[in-house]
Design a protein around this motif. Structure first.
Motif, PDB file in Angstrom:
ATOM      1  N   MET A 106       0.967  -1.241  -0.070  1.00 34.84           N
ATOM      2  CA  MET A 106       0.013   0.024   0.022  1.00 34.84           C
ATOM      3  C   MET A 106       0.852   1.370   0.013  1.00 34.84           C
ATOM      4  N   VAL A 107       2.035   1.297   0.749  1.00 36.34           N
ATOM      5  CA  VAL A 107       2.947   2.313   0.933  1.00 36.34           C
ATOM      6  C   VAL A 107       3.442   2.980  -0.453  1.00 36.34           C
ATOM      7  N   PRO A 108       3.806   1.850  -1.378  1.00 31.56           N
ATOM      8  CA  PRO A 108       4.678   2.449  -2.786  1.00 31.56           C
ATOM      9  C   PRO A 108       3.334   2.737  -3.477  1.00 31.56           C
ATOM     10  N   GLN A 109       2.201   2.239  -3.545  1.00 30.64           N
ATOM     11  CA  GLN A 109       1.065   2.724  -4.416  1.00 30.64           C
ATOM     12  C   GLN A 109       0.475   4.080  -4.160  1.00 30.64           C
ATOM     13  N   GLY A 110       0.535   4.331  -2.726  1.00 27.90           N
ATOM     14  CA  GLY A 110       0.149   5.582  -2.149  1.00 27.90           C
ATOM     15  C   GLY A 110      -1.138   5.440  -1.932  1.00 27.90           C
ATOM     16  N   SER A 111      -1.829   4.311  -1.368  1.00 27.86           N
ATOM     17  CA  SER A 111      -3.107   4.185  -0.964  1.00 27.86           C
ATOM     18  C   SER A 111      -3.510   2.841  -0.388  1.00 27.86           C
ATOM     19  N   GLY A 112      -4.452   2.780   0.321  1.00 34.60           N
ATOM     20  CA  GLY A 112      -4.975   1.366   1.135  1.00 34.60           C
ATOM     21  C   GLY A 112      -5.339   1.836   2.370  1.00 34.60           C
ATOM     22  N   THR A 113      -6.438   0.816   2.853  1.00 34.89           N
ATOM     23  CA  THR A 113      -6.853   0.706   4.108  1.00 34.89           C
ATOM     24  C   THR A 113      -6.421  -0.480   4.959  1.00 34.89           C
ATOM     25  N   ILE A 114      -5.987  -0.590   5.889  1.00 33.73           N
ATOM     26  CA  ILE A 114      -5.708  -1.677   6.943  1.00 33.73           C
ATOM     27  C   ILE A 114      -6.671  -1.526   7.794  1.00 33.73           C
ATOM     28  N   LEU A 115      -7.551  -2.538   8.272  1.00 30.95           N
ATOM     29  CA  LEU A 115      -8.595  -2.600   9.191  1.00 30.95           C
ATOM     30  C   LEU A 115      -8.387  -3.601  10.288  1.00 30.95           C
TER      31      LEU A 115
ATOM     32  N   GLY B 184      -0.411   7.842   2.331  1.00 31.28           N
ATOM     33  CA  GLY B 184      -1.760   7.471   1.804  1.00 31.28           C
ATOM     34  C   GLY B 184      -2.354   6.359   2.273  1.00 31.28           C
ATOM     35  N   VAL B 185      -1.826   5.839   3.155  1.00 31.68           N
ATOM     36  CA  VAL B 185      -2.574   4.405   4.002  1.00 31.68           C
ATOM     37  C   VAL B 185      -3.107   4.799   5.152  1.00 31.68           C
ATOM     38  N   ARG B 186      -4.497   4.327   5.386  1.00 27.42           N
ATOM     39  CA  ARG B 186      -5.214   4.678   6.637  1.00 27.42           C
ATOM     40  C   ARG B 186      -5.512   3.469   7.330  1.00 27.42           C
ATOM     41  N   THR B 187      -5.195   3.561   8.737  1.00 28.49           N
ATOM     42  CA  THR B 187      -5.518   2.506   9.512  1.00 28.49           C
ATOM     43  C   THR B 187      -6.648   2.739  10.608  1.00 28.49           C
ATOM     44  N   VAL B 188      -7.669   1.805  10.467  1.00 27.57           N
ATOM     45  CA  VAL B 188      -8.729   1.808  11.305  1.00 27.57           C
ATOM     46  C   VAL B 188      -9.050   0.639  12.168  1.00 27.57           C
ATOM     47  N   CYS B 189      -9.387   0.924  13.298  1.00 28.21           N
ATOM     48  CA  CYS B 189      -9.862  -0.334  14.190  1.00 28.21           C
ATOM     49  C   CYS B 189     -11.112  -0.291  14.187  1.00 28.21           C
ATOM     50  N   LEU B 190     -11.860  -1.427  14.172  1.00 27.94           N
ATOM     51  CA  LEU B 190     -13.403  -1.743  14.576  1.00 27.94           C
ATOM     52  C   LEU B 190     -13.473  -2.103  15.808  1.00 27.94           C
ATOM     53  N   ARG B 191     -14.304  -1.568  16.825  1.00 25.19           N
ATOM     54  CA  ARG B 191     -14.380  -1.936  18.072  1.00 25.19           C
ATOM     55  C   ARG B 191     -16.177  -2.438  18.540  1.00 25.19           C
ATOM     56  N   PRO B 192     -16.133  -3.695  18.155  1.00 20.24           N
ATOM     57  CA  PRO B 192     -17.650  -4.112  18.414  1.00 20.24           C
ATOM     58  C   PRO B 192     -17.861  -4.343  19.807  1.00 20.24           C
TER      59      PRO B 192
ATOM     60  N   ALA C 233     -15.116   7.635   4.548  1.00 13.21           N
ATOM     61  CA  ALA C 233     -14.491   7.748   5.687  1.00 13.21           C
ATOM     62  C   ALA C 233     -12.709   8.381   5.392  1.00 13.21           C
ATOM     63  N   ALA C 234     -12.571   8.960   4.196  1.00 10.30           N
ATOM     64  CA  ALA C 234     -11.335   9.306   3.947  1.00 10.30           C
ATOM     65  C   ALA C 234     -10.470  10.235   5.033  1.00 10.30           C
ATOM     66  N   SER C 235     -11.317  10.867   5.975  1.00 15.75           N
ATOM     67  CA  SER C 235     -10.511  11.357   7.070  1.00 15.75           C
ATOM     68  C   SER C 235     -10.268  10.685   8.302  1.00 15.75           C
ATOM     69  N   MET C 236     -10.666   9.457   8.234  1.00 12.76           N
ATOM     70  CA  MET C 236     -10.567   8.516   9.413  1.00 12.76           C
ATOM     71  C   MET C 236      -9.195   7.965   9.208  1.00 12.76           C
ATOM     72  N   ASN C 237      -8.273   8.165  10.485  1.00 15.87           N
ATOM     73  CA  ASN C 237      -7.047   7.602  10.203  1.00 15.87           C
ATOM     74  C   ASN C 237      -6.779   7.421  11.830  1.00 15.87           C
ATOM     75  N   GLY C 238      -6.093   6.428  12.380  1.00 18.13           N
ATOM     76  CA  GLY C 238      -5.332   5.888  13.368  1.00 18.13           C
ATOM     77  C   GLY C 238      -6.466   6.330  14.452  1.00 18.13           C
TER      78      GLY C 238
END
Length: 254
Positions: A130-139, A178-186, A237-242
């Protein structure tokens, strides 16, 4: 990027949460790369994905093994050309319903060690593309005990909090690329309670206890968690990170 153009890796795809998230992405036409320790259960999810119109590749992968995670991630990248989303819904070992004063140290530490290991390995492998391609989302995935003082959960609360801290660190180190990381907490999901409560009480009592901890009096469903995962991974959720996407029904207020 539109959901029907996404290449999505899901670890733990044979489980309830991983399967539900896979089906939700499939409804939007995403291309799914499903991985899990149980080949039969992962294949079953793949069949559901195909029936919903999504593309699905299934693989047996031990998400606690660096070699297997890296090999699978490399294979996905070779086949698809890019990795847009990675979600890890792998189960972790845990002992609950026993007071800490009566627990063995290994049982307390095991959930955090296991969950940190698998979340780190899968996130690092995906971020490597994701880092070299400049985008991606880690959940990533935690649970409501991360932010609660709750008896009887053993080392599980500490494990949840550790994964949320890992989310912030990944975001800090890869966000500028450009990589976002978001945690789901149910909170505990209704369909996953099964027939064996986590705590020493009758099933109906256990369900009512879980519901009473929320402000809404209801538990989240698999569908709600799956739709939240897709939201976190797409443009809404483009502005959601960390950060943590709180799906606890108010059980944990932040």
């Amino acid at each position: 990027m539109p959901a029907d153009q996404l290449n999505v890796i899901i670890h733990g795809a044979g489980g309830a949460i991983g399967g539900a998230v896979a089906e939700e992405f499939a409804r939007l036409g995403a291309r799914l790369f499903l991985a899990g320790h149980g080949e039969a259960s992962v294949n079953a999810t793949a069949e559901k994905v195909r029936a919903l119109g999504g593309g699905a590749h299934s693989s047996r992968v031990d998400a606690y093994s660096r070699a297997e995670v890296d090999a699978h991630t490399n294979a996905v990248a070779d086949l698809s050309g890019r990795i847009d989303v990675m979600f890890n819904a792998v189960e972790v070992p845990r002992v609950q319903g026993v007071p800490l004063l009566e627990m063995d140290a290994d049982d307390v530490v095991a959930p955090a060690a296991a969950w940190l290991r698998t979340q780190f390995l899968t996130a690092r492998a995906a971020a490597g593309y994701m880092v070299p391609q400049g985008s991606g989302t880690i959940l990533m995935l935690s649970a409501s005990p991360a932010r609660l003082a709750l008896a009887g959960v053993g080392g599980f609360a500490a494990a949840c909090a550790a994964v949320e801290a890992l989310t912030r660190t990944f975001a800090a180190e890869t966000g500028a690329a450009g990589v976002r990381t978001v945690c789901l907490r149910p909170h505990r999901i209704r369909e996953t309670i099964g027939i064996t409560p986590d705590l020493p009480m009758e099933l109906g009592e256990f369900t009512r206890f879980l519901e009473s901890l929320t402000t809404s009096g209801t538990l989240p469903t698999l569908g709600e968690v799956a739709r939240a995962a897709v939201f976190a991974a797409t443009g809404g959720a483009a502005s959601m990170n960390g950060t943590v996407l709180n799906l606890t029904g108010g059980m944990s207020p932040d």
